[in-house]
Design a protein around this motif. Structure first.
Motif, PDB file in Angstrom:
ATOM      1  N   TYR A 164      24.949  39.221  33.724  1.00  0.00           N
ATOM      2  CA  TYR A 164      24.891  40.520  33.048  1.00  0.00           C
ATOM      3  C   TYR A 164      26.276  41.158  32.981  1.00  0.00           C
ATOM      4  N   CYS A 165      26.976  41.147  34.122  1.00  0.00           N
ATOM      5  CA  CYS A 165      28.328  41.720  34.168  1.00  0.00           C
ATOM      6  C   CYS A 165      29.282  40.933  33.277  1.00  0.00           C
ATOM      7  N   THR A 166      29.125  39.606  33.265  1.00  0.00           N
ATOM      8  CA  THR A 166      29.953  38.766  32.396  1.00  0.00           C
ATOM      9  C   THR A 166      29.686  39.086  30.922  1.00  0.00           C
ATOM     10  N   ALA A 167      28.417  39.316  30.591  1.00  0.00           N
ATOM     11  CA  ALA A 167      28.052  39.654  29.212  1.00  0.00           C
ATOM     12  C   ALA A 167      28.704  40.975  28.786  1.00  0.00           C
ATOM     13  N   ILE A 168      28.749  41.935  29.708  1.00  0.00           N
ATOM     14  CA  ILE A 168      29.396  43.224  29.401  1.00  0.00           C
ATOM     15  C   ILE A 168      30.894  43.001  29.157  1.00  0.00           C
ATOM     16  N   GLU A 169      31.515  42.243  30.073  1.00  0.00           N
ATOM     17  CA  GLU A 169      32.941  41.915  29.955  1.00  0.00           C
ATOM     18  C   GLU A 169      33.254  41.283  28.596  1.00  0.00           C
ATOM     19  N   ARG A 170      32.440  40.302  28.218  1.00  0.00           N
ATOM     20  CA  ARG A 170      32.668  39.566  26.968  1.00  0.00           C
ATOM     21  C   ARG A 170      32.508  40.439  25.742  1.00  0.00           C
ATOM     22  N   ALA A 171      31.598  41.411  25.818  1.00  0.00           N
ATOM     23  CA  ALA A 171      31.332  42.265  24.662  1.00  0.00           C
ATOM     24  C   ALA A 171      32.369  43.392  24.519  1.00  0.00           C
ATOM     25  N   MET A 172      33.211  43.557  25.548  1.00  0.00           N
ATOM     26  CA  MET A 172      34.216  44.619  25.512  1.00  0.00           C
ATOM     27  C   MET A 172      35.462  44.210  24.726  1.00  0.00           C
ATOM     28  N   LYS A 173      36.067  45.212  24.085  1.00  0.00           N
ATOM     29  CA  LYS A 173      37.360  44.985  23.413  1.00  0.00           C
ATOM     30  C   LYS A 173      38.482  45.017  24.449  1.00  0.00           C
ATOM     31  N   HIS A 174      38.293  45.849  25.470  1.00  0.00           N
ATOM     32  CA  HIS A 174      39.318  46.029  26.500  1.00  0.00           C
ATOM     33  C   HIS A 174      38.936  45.268  27.761  1.00  0.00           C
ATOM     34  N   LYS A 175      39.825  45.333  28.751  1.00  0.00           N
ATOM     35  CA  LYS A 175      39.629  44.547  29.961  1.00  0.00           C
ATOM     36  C   LYS A 175      38.877  45.360  31.024  1.00  0.00           C
ATOM     37  N   ALA A 176      37.840  44.746  31.593  1.00  0.00           N
ATOM     38  CA  ALA A 176      37.154  45.363  32.732  1.00  0.00           C
ATOM     39  C   ALA A 176      37.559  44.608  33.992  1.00  0.00           C
ATOM     40  N   HIS A 177      37.395  45.256  35.131  1.00  0.00           N
ATOM     41  CA  HIS A 177      37.660  44.609  36.415  1.00  0.00           C
ATOM     42  C   HIS A 177      36.296  44.246  37.001  1.00  0.00           C
ATOM     43  N   ASN A 178      35.931  42.970  36.921  1.00  0.00           N
ATOM     44  CA  ASN A 178      34.588  42.540  37.301  1.00  0.00           C
ATOM     45  C   ASN A 178      34.568  41.996  38.728  1.00  0.00           C
ATOM     46  N   ILE A 179      33.932  42.732  39.651  1.00  0.00           N
ATOM     47  CA  ILE A 179      33.821  42.214  41.027  1.00  0.00           C
ATOM     48  C   ILE A 179      32.356  42.026  41.416  1.00  0.00           C
TER      49      ILE A 179
END
Length: 351
Positions: free
Chosen positions: A227-242
């Motif tokens: 789920y978190c990876t899916a959010i990251e991929r759908a973003m234009k900008h960079k998220a910090h996924n931990i």
């Protein structure tokens, strides 16, 4: 110094095994008992995961009840209760399993839920009830368990022990030079989850409009990681996924140092609220006025009334208090605009 009448309980057992959010709401009950009855001995029968978060609360004896252990769990509890007698049991869990546990706890007074809020033969295992309250938040409901003992309801105050290492972990992931937005996107029930691409758009807005750092958190469960990876991929900008990389204590420290948390109806929303961090809640499948982050109800996007009406044909007043609207498509009633506008208002008030 005033002396308490001898009728005051000196030993109290609390039975609340799960879930994380509900367990945070029992903390005020413990703190209030310690204030109102100095020297009271408190024993709390709690779940295994929940104990990892608050099993070190000062002045409380914790007994871990592992519901996965099946019959062995009850045998262990019976052994630990041998030869003991409590003045009172606060039987705060309505599930059938918890009634069986309550039956093994020897106590003179057993306080349980009012008729409207109990089920599964709960009434057979108690001899006192809390007062009925038709539209009450879960926190206030649990707080009222002190009243049948002749005490005042617990005030909303929290305490979770965190180490320096927990805070260091938090700081290593948070930005020091801009606002931090922690997104805890997963609920335990998938029908309470908001679509990943909507979180992505909200996160992008936070970054573009306010230069916030976005941190994604979640449990190590494969579904949450995806789920978190899916959010990251759908973003234009960079998220910090931990996602999956923190303990509950480290998560709590992150919550306490973050500026704002975004979450649906899920335990981490209550953790954030208990450490005084605002929560932008995403609600449609359940009623935030009953189960939302207690100190942030004004920051919750609330599409529950529409969801209830659309999927059950009832208004909030007609439905049973706490009725869920967990239907396919319910969470989609919360638009990205609902969330970005709520973020904008929060920024306006907190800049």
């Amino acid at each position: 110094m005033h002396h308490h009448p001898p009728s005051n309980p000196t030993s109290i057992c609390i039975l609340r095994l799960s879930a994380i959010g509900d367990v945070t709401h029992v903390i005020p009950v413990v703190l209030s008992l310690q204030e109102q009855l100095p020297g009271v001995k408190i024993t709390w029968v709690i779940g295994k995961i929940e104990a990892k978060l608050i099993g070190d609360l000062p002045g409380v004896e914790f007994i871990i009840f592992d519901k996965k252990a099946g019959r062995q769990g009850y045998a262990d509890l019976r052994k630990q209760m041998k030869g003991r007698k409590f003045d009172a049991l606060l039987h705060m869990q309505v599930a059938l399993r918890a009634n069986l546990a309550a039956a093994l706890i020897p106590a003179k007074i057993k306080v349980g839920y009012d008729k409207a809020r109990s089920k599964d033969l709960h009434s057979l295992f108690i001899n006192k009830r809390i007062a009925p309250a038709p539209q009450q938040h879960v926190r206030d409901c649990l707080a009222s368990f002190l009243e049948p003992l002749g005490l005042k309801a617990a005030t909303p105050q929290w305490h979770i022990l965190l180490s320096d290492a927990d805070h260091e972990f938090a700081r290593s992931h948070l930005a020091a030079d801009r606002k931090n937005l922690v997104i805890s996107p997963c609920a335990s029930h998938t029908l309470r989850n908001w679509p990943a691409e909507r979180y992505a758009q909200l996160a992008d807005h936070a970054i573009e409009a306010y230069g916030m750092k976005v941190i994604l958190v979640g449990s190590p469960a494969p579904f949450e990681a995806e789920y978190c990876t899916a959010i990251e991929r759908a973003m234009k900008h960079k998220a910090h996924n931990i996602c999956g990389k923190d303990t509950l204590k480290q998560l709590t420290a992150m919550m306490s140092e973050a500026d704002l948390v975004v979450a649906p109806d899920t335990g981490p929303a209550h953790i954030a609220s208990s450490v005084n961090t605002d929560v932008l809640g995403i609600f449609a499948a359940s009623n935030p006025n009953r189960s939302g982050p207690y100190n942030s109800l004004k920051w919750c996007v609330n599409r529950y009334p529409e969801a209830l009406q659309r999927f059950t044909g009832k208004t909030v007043d007609e439905a049973r208090w706490g009725a869920k609207a967990e239907f396919e498509g319910a969470m989609e009633l919360v638009s990205v605009k609902d969330a970005t506008e709520m973020l904008d208002s929060w920024i306006t008030e907190n800049s």
